[in-house]
Design an enzyme around this catalytic site. Sequence first.
Site, PDB file in Angstrom:
ATOM      1  N   ASP A   1     -10.485  -9.439   7.510  1.00  0.00           N
ATOM      2  CA  ASP A   1     -11.962  -9.340   7.099  1.00  0.00           C
ATOM      3  C   ASP A   1     -12.815 -10.814   7.517  1.00  0.00           C
ATOM      4  O   ASP A   1     -13.814 -10.954   7.715  1.00  0.00           O
ATOM      5  CB  ASP A   1     -12.203  -8.936   5.775  1.00  0.00           C
ATOM      6  CG  ASP A   1     -12.367  -7.349   5.922  1.00  0.00           C
ATOM      7  OD1 ASP A   1     -11.599  -6.921   6.603  1.00  0.00           O
ATOM      8  OD2 ASP A   1     -13.103  -6.849   4.906  1.00  0.00           O
TER       9      ASP A   1
ATOM     10  N   LYS B   1       4.145 -15.860   1.945  1.00  0.00           N
ATOM     11  CA  LYS B   1       3.909 -16.345   0.737  1.00  0.00           C
ATOM     12  C   LYS B   1       5.502 -16.321   0.079  1.00  0.00           C
ATOM     13  O   LYS B   1       5.620 -15.930  -1.107  1.00  0.00           O
ATOM     14  CB  LYS B   1       2.982 -15.255  -0.044  1.00  0.00           C
ATOM     15  CG  LYS B   1       2.780 -15.995  -1.397  1.00  0.00           C
ATOM     16  CD  LYS B   1       1.676 -16.937  -1.256  1.00  0.00           C
ATOM     17  CE  LYS B   1       1.318 -17.507  -2.864  1.00  0.00           C
ATOM     18  NZ  LYS B   1       0.696 -18.934  -2.596  1.00  0.00           N
TER      19      LYS B   1
ATOM     20  N   ASP C   1      -5.016  -7.176   5.662  1.00  0.00           N
ATOM     21  CA  ASP C   1      -6.115  -6.538   5.338  1.00  0.00           C
ATOM     22  C   ASP C   1      -7.045  -7.779   4.966  1.00  0.00           C
ATOM     23  O   ASP C   1      -8.454  -7.626   5.577  1.00  0.00           O
ATOM     24  CB  ASP C   1      -5.836  -5.576   4.181  1.00  0.00           C
ATOM     25  CG  ASP C   1      -7.065  -4.807   3.863  1.00  0.00           C
ATOM     26  OD1 ASP C   1      -8.123  -4.952   4.434  1.00  0.00           O
ATOM     27  OD2 ASP C   1      -7.008  -3.904   3.037  1.00  0.00           O
TER      28      ASP C   1
ATOM     29  N   ASP D   1      -2.284 -18.387   1.729  1.00  0.00           N
ATOM     30  CA  ASP D   1      -3.811 -19.161   1.144  1.00  0.00           C
ATOM     31  C   ASP D   1      -3.923 -20.310   1.776  1.00  0.00           C
ATOM     32  O   ASP D   1      -5.035 -20.429   2.183  1.00  0.00           O
ATOM     33  CB  ASP D   1      -3.241 -19.509  -0.426  1.00  0.00           C
ATOM     34  CG  ASP D   1      -1.842 -19.946  -0.819  1.00  0.00           C
ATOM     35  OD1 ASP D   1      -1.048 -20.012   0.277  1.00  0.00           O
ATOM     36  OD2 ASP D   1      -1.530 -20.412  -1.861  1.00  0.00           O
TER      37      ASP D   1
ATOM     38  N   TYR E   1       0.754  -1.227  -0.133  1.00  0.00           N
ATOM     39  CA  TYR E   1       0.022  -0.099  -0.091  1.00  0.00           C
ATOM     40  C   TYR E   1       0.815   1.211  -0.055  1.00  0.00           C
ATOM     41  O   TYR E   1       0.231   2.318  -0.275  1.00  0.00           O
ATOM     42  CB  TYR E   1      -1.019  -0.033   1.314  1.00  0.00           C
ATOM     43  CG  TYR E   1      -2.030  -0.994   1.198  1.00  0.00           C
ATOM     44  CD1 TYR E   1      -2.321  -1.475  -0.080  1.00  0.00           C
ATOM     45  CD2 TYR E   1      -2.871  -1.241   2.402  1.00  0.00           C
ATOM     46  CE1 TYR E   1      -3.009  -2.845   0.251  1.00  0.00           C
ATOM     47  CE2 TYR E   1      -3.649  -2.265   2.307  1.00  0.00           C
ATOM     48  CZ  TYR E   1      -4.012  -2.990   1.178  1.00  0.00           C
ATOM     49  OH  TYR E   1      -4.708  -4.133   1.311  1.00  0.00           O
TER      50      TYR E   1
HETATM   51 MG    MG Z   1      -9.956  -4.161   4.688  1.00  0.00          MG
END
Ligand code: MG
Length: 379
Positions: A255, A196, A251, A227, A147
């Site tokens: 969730d 990863k 992130d 994953d 980001y």
């Molecule tokens: Mg989020």
Amino acid sequence: MPTEQMPTEQMPKEQIPNQRHYRIVALPGEGIGPEVVEATATILRALADQAGFTLTIDYALIGMPAQQAFGTSLPSETLQICEGSDGILFGAVTQGGLLELRKHFDLFTNLRPVRPSPSLLSASPIKADRLNHVDLLFVRELVSGIYFGEAGRERQQQNAYGFHTMRYADEEIRRIARVALQQAQTRRQHLTVAHKENALPHLPWSRLVASEAEAFPAVTVEPMLVDNLAMQLVSRPGDFDVVLAGNLFGDILSDLGGAIAGSIGLLGSASLNADGFGMYEAVHGTAPDIAGKGIANPLGTLAGATLMLKQWGEKQTAETLITIRENMLAQGYRTHDLRPAADTTASAGQPLKIVTTSEVVDFFITQIQARSQPCKGQE
Ligand code: MG
Ligand code: NAI
């Protein structure tokens, strides 16, 4: 915070000796942000009276309202108001302002606890018998990674392309690893590291975390490909304790916590810097589909405020909020996001009461006023 000694009569209310005082900054933002922040602020004001501390809440603009007023989504006026405060209570924004705010205060640690309410096990798509012992803490790196890396859109001959760069300094991984290891040490001593490395071998999270873990011999560290980890979190969420992830993976993974808990409207998070200064918010976004209807679930932002109280050392007051929340859910009160598709009885067989945001606030205020909590020192 306690202030220097002066005769009580000459002082404004917030400067009574031995009384703790906190100043927070509310950044309501957009969509349901202002609704859930105001609900939380109202509850916090009532709570402060009972808990023996005084609270000042300043307001400032971020996101679209700031863009309209100042021509920028994170004005310097907003940063100035936040400086020197005891915490930021954040609503939500569509885009602009949030990443810059995190970066400005170097809020590199994002803590997202997930502990499903016993009254809401049927609200989760995951089978209730797998949720009983779930007590997860996601630790997400928040100010670096993809980001914040070099990014752009370019064109070579006829072909347009875009790129974002996932870049981490080893020390950025090490410092968030130390936070996650400290958290694990005070919990069930198990740390899962999302990585990863089969595809991204130059970001050696496993090796760097293992090196920091030498100072935390009680903590078991388990690296897991992200994953596979996503799948394992859904199939056996009760087996995990602390989950450490970089910005992007954190992130996405955190969730999943919303689904595990029953609604994304329930979860809160704390974003902290090395000095313990933080921003507290719900995990959800602006929810444009329900904004302005007065039906948003304020429990996520309130969960963020609970983390703020804990961060201040106001642990008993934080527990009060958790107890009232559990009472409310056990009595069958549900905001619309928790409305079940068919079943209309709470787990104890009580009929469900679908409530608005302000009815949730009323429930909390009534319960707070019913408790006469003695003043106590900071824990
Ligand atoms: Mg989020
Ligand atoms: P969202 O979290 O805003 O909404 C997802 C779904 O959950 C919607 O159906 C919404 O109605 C529901 N929901 C969310 N919070 C709720 C609450 N408190 N009570 C009841 N229902 C709730 O995610 P979405 O739709 O992907 O994003 C909307 C906007 O929010 C986007 O512009 C996104 O960029 C932004 N966003 C901002 C965040 C922040 O400011 N921290 C975080 C995530 C998204």
